[in-house]
Design a protein around this motif. Structure first.
Motif, PDB file in Angstrom:
ATOM      1  N   GLU A 121       0.830  -1.201   0.000  1.00 20.32           N
ATOM      2  CA  GLU A 121       0.000   0.000   0.000  1.00 20.32           C
ATOM      3  C   GLU A 121       0.864   1.251   0.000  1.00 20.32           C
ATOM      4  O   GLU A 121       0.562   2.229  -0.702  1.00 20.32           O
ATOM      5  CB  GLU A 121      -0.933   0.015   1.213  1.00 20.32           C
ATOM      6  CG  GLU A 121      -1.869   1.216   1.225  1.00 20.32           C
ATOM      7  CD  GLU A 121      -2.708   1.329   2.477  1.00 20.32           C
ATOM      8  OE1 GLU A 121      -3.521   2.274   2.571  1.00 20.32           O
ATOM      9  OE2 GLU A 121      -2.552   0.492   3.376  1.00 20.32           O
ATOM     10  N   ALA A 122       1.948   1.248   0.784  1.00 24.77           N
ATOM     11  CA  ALA A 122       2.857   2.391   0.801  1.00 24.77           C
ATOM     12  C   ALA A 122       3.470   2.615  -0.579  1.00 24.77           C
ATOM     13  O   ALA A 122       3.610   3.757  -1.038  1.00 24.77           O
ATOM     14  CB  ALA A 122       3.951   2.177   1.843  1.00 24.77           C
ATOM     15  N   ARG A 123       3.825   1.530  -1.258  1.00 26.77           N
ATOM     16  CA  ARG A 123       4.397   1.672  -2.613  1.00 26.77           C
ATOM     17  C   ARG A 123       3.371   2.234  -3.580  1.00 26.77           C
ATOM     18  O   ARG A 123       3.711   3.052  -4.452  1.00 26.77           O
ATOM     19  CB  ARG A 123       4.912   0.315  -3.111  1.00 26.77           C
ATOM     20  CG  ARG A 123       5.593   0.410  -4.491  1.00 26.77           C
ATOM     21  CD  ARG A 123       6.794   1.320  -4.413  1.00 26.77           C
ATOM     22  NE  ARG A 123       7.402   1.564  -5.705  1.00 26.77           N
ATOM     23  CZ  ARG A 123       7.064   2.542  -6.533  1.00 26.77           C
ATOM     24  NH1 ARG A 123       6.080   3.384  -6.191  1.00 26.77           N
ATOM     25  NH2 ARG A 123       7.694   2.717  -7.681  1.00 26.77           N
ATOM     26  N   GLN A 124       2.124   1.829  -3.444  1.00 21.87           N
ATOM     27  CA  GLN A 124       1.082   2.365  -4.315  1.00 21.87           C
ATOM     28  C   GLN A 124       0.880   3.855  -4.071  1.00 21.87           C
ATOM     29  O   GLN A 124       0.686   4.634  -5.026  1.00 21.87           O
ATOM     30  CB  GLN A 124      -0.224   1.603  -4.083  1.00 21.87           C
ATOM     31  CG  GLN A 124      -0.226   0.188  -4.636  1.00 21.87           C
ATOM     32  CD  GLN A 124      -1.530  -0.525  -4.362  1.00 21.87           C
ATOM     33  OE1 GLN A 124      -1.995  -0.586  -3.220  1.00 21.87           O
ATOM     34  NE2 GLN A 124      -2.140  -1.061  -5.387  1.00 21.87           N
ATOM     35  N   LEU A 125       0.903   4.262  -2.805  1.00 21.04           N
ATOM     36  CA  LEU A 125       0.715   5.682  -2.496  1.00 21.04           C
ATOM     37  C   LEU A 125       1.861   6.521  -3.059  1.00 21.04           C
ATOM     38  O   LEU A 125       1.626   7.615  -3.592  1.00 21.04           O
ATOM     39  CB  LEU A 125       0.613   5.867  -0.982  1.00 21.04           C
ATOM     40  CG  LEU A 125      -0.676   5.330  -0.340  1.00 21.04           C
ATOM     41  CD1 LEU A 125      -0.562   5.347   1.179  1.00 21.04           C
ATOM     42  CD2 LEU A 125      -1.876   6.152  -0.788  1.00 21.04           C
ATOM     43  N   TRP A 126       3.101   6.019  -2.958  1.00 21.96           N
ATOM     44  CA  TRP A 126       4.213   6.769  -3.528  1.00 21.96           C
ATOM     45  C   TRP A 126       4.182   6.736  -5.057  1.00 21.96           C
ATOM     46  O   TRP A 126       4.622   7.691  -5.713  1.00 21.96           O
ATOM     47  CB  TRP A 126       5.536   6.229  -2.999  1.00 21.96           C
ATOM     48  CG  TRP A 126       5.929   6.892  -1.719  1.00 21.96           C
ATOM     49  CD1 TRP A 126       5.767   6.411  -0.461  1.00 21.96           C
ATOM     50  CD2 TRP A 126       6.516   8.192  -1.582  1.00 21.96           C
ATOM     51  NE1 TRP A 126       6.219   7.321   0.468  1.00 21.96           N
ATOM     52  CE2 TRP A 126       6.686   8.423  -0.195  1.00 21.96           C
ATOM     53  CE3 TRP A 126       6.915   9.166  -2.486  1.00 21.96           C
ATOM     54  CZ2 TRP A 126       7.244   9.595   0.294  1.00 21.96           C
ATOM     55  CZ3 TRP A 126       7.472  10.350  -1.987  1.00 21.96           C
ATOM     56  CH2 TRP A 126       7.620  10.543  -0.620  1.00 21.96           C
ATOM     57  N   GLN A 176       1.430   6.899  -6.681  1.00 21.20           N
ATOM     58  CA  GLN A 176       0.455   7.942  -6.973  1.00 21.20           C
ATOM     59  C   GLN A 176       1.084   9.327  -6.866  1.00 21.20           C
ATOM     60  O   GLN A 176       0.758  10.229  -7.649  1.00 21.20           O
ATOM     61  CB  GLN A 176      -0.725   7.825  -6.008  1.00 21.20           C
ATOM     62  CG  GLN A 176      -1.865   8.783  -6.295  1.00 21.20           C
ATOM     63  CD  GLN A 176      -2.462   8.559  -7.669  1.00 21.20           C
ATOM     64  OE1 GLN A 176      -2.763   7.434  -8.044  1.00 21.20           O
ATOM     65  NE2 GLN A 176      -2.622   9.642  -8.422  1.00 21.20           N
ATOM     66  N   ILE A 177       1.992   9.519  -5.922  1.00 21.90           N
ATOM     67  CA  ILE A 177       2.681  10.810  -5.799  1.00 21.90           C
ATOM     68  C   ILE A 177       3.501  11.091  -7.051  1.00 21.90           C
ATOM     69  O   ILE A 177       3.540  12.230  -7.546  1.00 21.90           O
ATOM     70  CB  ILE A 177       3.565  10.810  -4.539  1.00 21.90           C
ATOM     71  CG1 ILE A 177       2.697  10.888  -3.278  1.00 21.90           C
ATOM     72  CG2 ILE A 177       4.553  11.977  -4.556  1.00 21.90           C
ATOM     73  CD1 ILE A 177       3.460  10.808  -1.972  1.00 21.90           C
ATOM     74  N   ILE A 178       4.180  10.067  -7.593  1.00 21.72           N
ATOM     75  CA  ILE A 178       4.935  10.252  -8.831  1.00 21.72           C
ATOM     76  C   ILE A 178       3.997  10.636  -9.970  1.00 21.72           C
ATOM     77  O   ILE A 178       4.272  11.574 -10.739  1.00 21.72           O
ATOM     78  CB  ILE A 178       5.717   8.973  -9.182  1.00 21.72           C
ATOM     79  CG1 ILE A 178       6.826   8.731  -8.163  1.00 21.72           C
ATOM     80  CG2 ILE A 178       6.306   9.073 -10.594  1.00 21.72           C
ATOM     81  CD1 ILE A 178       7.584   7.439  -8.393  1.00 21.72           C
ATOM     82  N   ALA A 179       2.867   9.920 -10.077  1.00 20.75           N
ATOM     83  CA  ALA A 179       1.909  10.220 -11.141  1.00 20.75           C
ATOM     84  C   ALA A 179       1.354  11.634 -10.997  1.00 20.75           C
ATOM     85  O   ALA A 179       1.205  12.366 -11.996  1.00 20.75           O
ATOM     86  CB  ALA A 179       0.779   9.193 -11.123  1.00 20.75           C
TER      87      ALA A 179
END
Length: 301
Positions: A80-85, A87-90
């Motif tokens: 989940e943390a990787r997905q959130l980061w 999303q920050i890149i996107a």
């Protein structure tokens, strides 16, 4: 995070970087030595009490299920943390496109994206518990930078000031209604990802569950040699060592995955991720990107 090609079968026996053997070697040595002592007592002093190997097998299966469940819960946090980061890149890339669409002045675009640069830096440092000692102050004016760093939550303060800057641009006629709405929504997505990361960082797995698993693992490894002494003889220390490696090794992996933002080998490479987001901002401004962070000795930070 460990970044390396898939090793050959024979290389698996010699790979140290990326394994958890260094974290559990003390426990392996202890329980191996304990099994050797029991075997010596059993053969040369007096026979030891016999513990049912069948009962230990059932005990081991139950413990494996508990460890597997805890490992899955920790991996879910990591993913989940990787997905959130991600999303920050996107959102960083999308923000670069949007400012070039709605802001006509280059300096205005640079000023607004500078707040996002500060957000990335402050958010990463906060998640890792590091001091905000050398932020990229050239992206914001000194007064704004000091307000962010003196706030209770500097990353949230950076987003707040980015929103205030949008309002000033709108008031001065440099940004239309649709542009302000679009960029404000983009800031909201950054805030959503930040809140998700902070939730993960501040809410570990329940301690009572972790304590139960650890106690049970120690109890199992202490009882196992009593069941093996009469069954397998001098092979019991080897089996005890393998079992200790598997169970305590899985615990060590789980402990690292449980804290995805920590500066450990199996955590997320926050420096590399934020560099990717920063480069998206630089490219949107037409400025040269900074070199990507490469893995050193197969470890990406």
């Amino acid at each position: 995070m460990i970044i390396r090609p898939q090793p050959k079968s024979w290389e698996l026996l010699f790979i140290h970087q990326g394994s958890i053997i260094g974290n559990v070697i003390g426990k392996i040595v202890f329980f191996t030595g304990f099994a050797i002592c029991l075997q010596l007592i059993h053969h040369f002093v007096q026979p030891l009490p016999d513990v049912s190997i069948t009962a230990m097998g059932v005990f081991g299966i139950a413990l494996s299920l508990f460890l597997g469940f805890r490992n899955n819960a920790a991996y879910d946090r990591w993913w989940e943390a990787r997905q959130l980061w991600g999303q920050i890149i996107a959102d960083s890339r999308a923000a670069g496109i949007e400012v070039n669409t709605y802001m006509s002045q280059a300096q205005v675009r640079r000023n607004w994206l500078g707040y996002l640069q500060m957000f990335l830096y402050c958010h990463r440092q906060q998640l890792r518990g590091e001091a905000l000692d050398s932020p990229p102050r050239d992206w914001c004016d000194a007064q704004a930078c000091e307000r962010m760093l003196s706030a209770a939550n500097p990353a949230a303060a950076a987003l707040q000031q980015a929103g205030e800057y949008l309002n000033r641009l709108h008031t001065d006629g440099d940004l239309d209604d649709f542009g302000r709405l679009t960029l404000a929504r983009r800031l909201g997505k950054f805030a959503y990802a930040q809140a998700g990361n902070e939730r993960i960082a501040s809410t570990p797995l329940p301690f009572v569950y972790s304590l139960l698993v650890r106690r049970t693992t120690y109890l199992y490894c202490l009882l196992l040699p009593f069941a093996l002494t009469g069954e397998v003889g001098w092979f019991s220390p080897l089996i005890a060592a393998v079992v200790a490696y598997v169970f305590f090794g899985l615990q060590a992996v789980t402990n690292e995955l449980e804290h995805p933002f920590a500066d450990v080998k199996n955590a997320l490479p926050l420096c590399a991720i934020t560099r990717t987001a920063e480069n998206a901002i630089l490219e949107a401004l037409g400025e040269p990107a900074r070199p990507a962070i490469e893995a050193r000795d197969f470890v990406l930070n």
